[in-house]
Design a protein around this motif. Structure first.
Motif: not given
Length: 364
Positions: A14-17, A83-88, A348-354
């Motif tokens: 979940g960290v900007p990449t 495809q670039a290894g990230g998530r939108l 519910e799950g902290g910031l990573p869960g967001v």
């Protein structure tokens, strides 16, 4: 009308990449159509930072067609990011801290040298709605008429409560960060197309803007297309909310254009209350009071949205958009803004869960 959306790219944690360039290249290698400066829509585009990517719809008349284009743009960008290894993820600021990496190009480098920390910390994502106008004269008449209503669009789209790992207390901290640019924010009425052009030329001459594309007013004449470009909104968490913002933006433009044709003069609102209205909308979103014309006095957000719909009712009825707009507004009141949803997920799950929830909501 057409919609441009900027998105955040994150890694598995979940960290900007910074994989935007790789995502664009992967998309084009797969046969995707490159973005064309002359023909809006399709493709993927770089943004200021490598941790962002942008899509745009083709020009649409029908609201259902626009909704399909918005969703297709999100799918297109998400596939390339994967495809670039990230998530939108369609959030206007990152809930968790992360790096920024300037995109390649002489213009971006000049911006970094000129604006320093503002560029280094500028990792924000907006939603820009283009609505066609006949010419610059009509466009400036529209700008002068819609300004007092734009904070309501910001409140509806509010989707950035977190910054550097903490709750900022704002529904849209993006609006605060974005207004660090010297040319950003609301504008007082211009009165004529020539006055608008003189204002833009004067700002470029001062060095506050490197070129006309850096005129970051909440609404402006597009330097690329024959449109009014409304830029006040956060990127919306859900595609439905982006469609709602676009429909209301078109209604605002049509209403203001009709009033100009009928000789109805716009409310001459000074920029100071407009700035206050924009701050109020960014601070509380739909959870507090908003300022609405003509008096620019605080009213509950529900009343402000109802006033906007009443103002736009003839235009929305004539375009056939009113039933869908009413349905989308009802859905927004039921689940809350993107900022409301992010805060609920954090409990519910902290910031990573967001981030995990927001990645799903982006393509819902």
């Amino acid at each position: 009308m057409g919609v441009e959306e900027e998105y955040l790219l994150v890694d598995a944690e979940g960290v900007p990449t910074g994989v935007a360039d790789a995502a664009v290249r992967a998309y084009e290698r797969g046969g995707g159509e490159p973005a064309d400066e002359g023909e809006p829509g399709g493709g993927l585009e770089h943004e200021l930072q490598e941790q962002q990517i942008e899509t745009g719809t083709h020009p649409c008349v029908d609201l259902s067609e626009l909704a399909a284009e918005v969703r297709e743009g999100r799918r297109r960008a998400a596939g390339a990011a994967q495809q670039a290894g990230g998530r939108l993820v369609a959030v206007a600021t990152s809930p968790v801290p992360g790096p920024t990496t300037l995109s390649r190009g002489a213009r971006y480098e000049a911006m970094a040298q000129t604006y320093a920390l503002t560029v280094r910390e500028q990792l924000t994502s907006g939603c820009h709605v283009h609505v066609s106008v006949e010419d610059d004269d009509e466009g400036v008449a529209v700008l002068d008429g819609i300004g007092p209503w734009l904070p309501v669009l910001l409140a509806l789209s509010a989707n950035s409560p977190y910054w550097r790992g903490e709750d900022t207390g704002y529904a849209s901290i993006r609006s605060q960060l974005w207004n660090r640019w010297p040319t950003a924010g609301p504008t007082a009425p211009f009165g004529s197309a020539q006055a608008y052009r003189d204002t833009v030329a004067g700002l470029v001459a001062t060095g506050a803007a490197l070129d006309p594309a850096m005129i970051y007013f909440d609404a402006r004449l597009s330097p690329r297309y024959p449109t009014v470009e409304i830029r006040v909104a956060d990127v919306c968490l859900r595609a439905d909310d982006a469609v709602l913002v676009a429909a209301l933006a078109r209604g605002l433009v049509e209403t203001a254009a009709r009033q100009a044709t009928q000789g109805v003069r716009p409310v001459l609102t000074r920029v100071e209350p407009l700035r206050a209205a924009t701050w109020r909308a960014g601070r509380t979103g739909l959870a507090g009071d908003l300022l609405v014309p003509p008096m620019m006095k605080p009213v509950p957000a529900r009343d402000a949205v109802a006033a906007l719909l009443d103002h736009l009712r003839p235009a929305l009825t004539d375009s056939g958009d009113l039933p869908m707009v009413q349905e989308l507004v009802a859905g927004l009141w039921q689940r809350g803004t993107g900022a409301d949803e992010q805060r609920a997920w954090a409990l519910e799950g902290g910031l990573p869960g967001v981030i995990d929830h927001a990645v799903e909501a982006t393509l819902a």
